[in-house]
Design an enzyme around this catalytic site. Sequence first.
Site, PDB file in Angstrom:
ATOM      1  N   TYR A 112      -1.813   0.502  10.291  1.00 52.56           N
ATOM      2  CA  TYR A 112      -1.914  -0.128   9.136  1.00 52.56           C
ATOM      3  C   TYR A 112      -0.810  -0.090   8.423  1.00 52.56           C
ATOM      4  O   TYR A 112      -0.285  -1.096   7.694  1.00 52.56           O
ATOM      5  CB  TYR A 112      -3.336   0.211   8.571  1.00 52.56           C
ATOM      6  CG  TYR A 112      -3.321  -0.100   7.404  1.00 52.56           C
ATOM      7  CD1 TYR A 112      -4.075  -1.522   6.740  1.00 52.56           C
ATOM      8  CD2 TYR A 112      -3.088   0.766   6.138  1.00 52.56           C
ATOM      9  CE1 TYR A 112      -4.251  -1.538   5.420  1.00 52.56           C
ATOM     10  CE2 TYR A 112      -3.207   0.466   4.610  1.00 52.56           C
ATOM     11  CZ  TYR A 112      -3.661  -0.900   4.474  1.00 52.56           C
ATOM     12  OH  TYR A 112      -3.846  -1.353   3.255  1.00 52.56           O
TER      13      TYR A 112
ATOM     14  N   GLU B 213      -0.028   3.756   1.527  1.00 51.90           N
ATOM     15  CA  GLU B 213       0.099   4.182   3.113  1.00 51.90           C
ATOM     16  C   GLU B 213       1.471   3.999   3.519  1.00 51.90           C
ATOM     17  O   GLU B 213       1.692   4.623   4.693  1.00 51.90           O
ATOM     18  CB  GLU B 213      -0.945   3.377   3.866  1.00 51.90           C
ATOM     19  CG  GLU B 213      -1.311   3.741   5.272  1.00 51.90           C
ATOM     20  CD  GLU B 213      -2.005   5.175   5.345  1.00 51.90           C
ATOM     21  OE1 GLU B 213      -2.527   5.661   4.542  1.00 51.90           O
ATOM     22  OE2 GLU B 213      -1.871   5.628   6.453  1.00 51.90           O
TER      23      GLU B 213
ATOM     24  N   SER C 198       0.807  -1.451  -0.059  1.00 51.58           N
ATOM     25  CA  SER C 198       0.086  -0.114  -0.019  1.00 51.58           C
ATOM     26  C   SER C 198       0.978   1.179   0.177  1.00 51.58           C
ATOM     27  O   SER C 198       1.965   1.507   0.582  1.00 51.58           O
ATOM     28  CB  SER C 198      -0.689  -0.160   1.248  1.00 51.58           C
ATOM     29  OG  SER C 198      -1.347   1.326   1.483  1.00 51.58           O
TER      30      SER C 198
END
Length: 321
Positions: free
Chosen positions: A150, A128, A126
Amino acid sequence: MTEQKRALVTGLTGQDGSYLAEFLLKKGYEVFGLVRRTSSPRLDRVEPILDRVNIVYGDLLDQSSLQRVLGNCMPHEIYNLAAQSFVPTSFAEPVLTAEVTALGATRLLEAVRHVHPGARYYQASSSEMFGAVRETPQNEMTPFVPRSPYGVSKLYAHWTTVHHREAYGIFACSGILFNHESPRRGEEFVTRKIARAAARISQGRQTELRLGNLEARRDWGFAGDYVRAMWLMLQAEQADDFVVATGETHSVREFCERAFARVGLDWEAHVVTDESFLRPLEVDLLVGDASRAREQLGWSPTVSFEGLVDMMVDAELGCAQ
Ligand code: NAP
Ligand code: GDD
């Protein structure tokens, strides 16, 4: 006659799992979808293809279930899409997020190593992971500075993927995907929340939309395009890591503007800022450079930001998709 290819998709019931399963079926694969046991079924996204997908039960939390499933299916390709994927929940449930999103990848990769090392493996990494970005746009060489449990968990899963490739020779790819959306996006994610609210407010079924940080910027693409990139990675000659992104960035505010304009409304008359949707730490800006995917895989996106917002709002209004 060549053998029919088999693919195992974890996270079948999620947004990406449903698009990927449809894509693989069209390519002629026999598709196995890993589903965890829940008290009521969550198969709505895959309802139209249920008669063509083999549902196999297992959980990323349970090592033995993964070994059993791999041994039974012996897939040529494995797509690990399962995760606790919602960033706010990762702040509220950091240990669960790490167990599923981080250690889940190690469990599956260890099952691959011991049961079926010849399988090709895709890890759903990801953007992220870039977190407090060190450069813009972000590519495969950009340092990772995750800003949520996460993001930290996905970073662990990314490195365990690289490690299994380098240490044990497993054909393992990490796809560093930027945000991708669709009418099947979970309702708590910001794009679906906005598209749904714009449609409902225009129909008199809702009065306001409460949001957190309107200034956050994301590189939003269409999920249908992104599952094609996953498949292309596993068809390459060599396993590698790839950024998948559109190269454009837009704010939550811009998403609101476009979504409400689609239904003829002024977003400012309906959006209310609500501090309860702010995060303990925010990722302010994401925009990806997908040059490697374009040059080595021949991948490029087909849906623009404007096309994506319109698609999502139209779907909420009940138009055919
Ligand atoms: P999603 O809609 O939240 O789907 C997540 C899937 O994981 C669901 O099928 C869920 O099953 C399953 N799952 C959760 N915990 C599990 C467990 N313990 N064992 C087995 N399965 C479990 O996510 P998505 O948007 O499709 O994303 C797919 C993957 O890409 C995720 O790993 C996500 O983190 C990653 N990713 C997504 C994006 C994006 O913008 N969408 C960007 C980069 C990376 P239930 O239905 O039973 O909950
Ligand atoms: N969810 C949500 N709800 N987000 C809001 C809201 C709100 O009411 N208001 C503002 N936002 C902002 C968030 O603070 C964030 O900056 C941005 O909108 C996007 O939030 P999400 O749609 O929840 O996605 P995300 O960027 O946190 O995470 C998604 O993309 C990642 C890839 O970068 C998820 O799909 C992750 O699983 C994925 O890895």
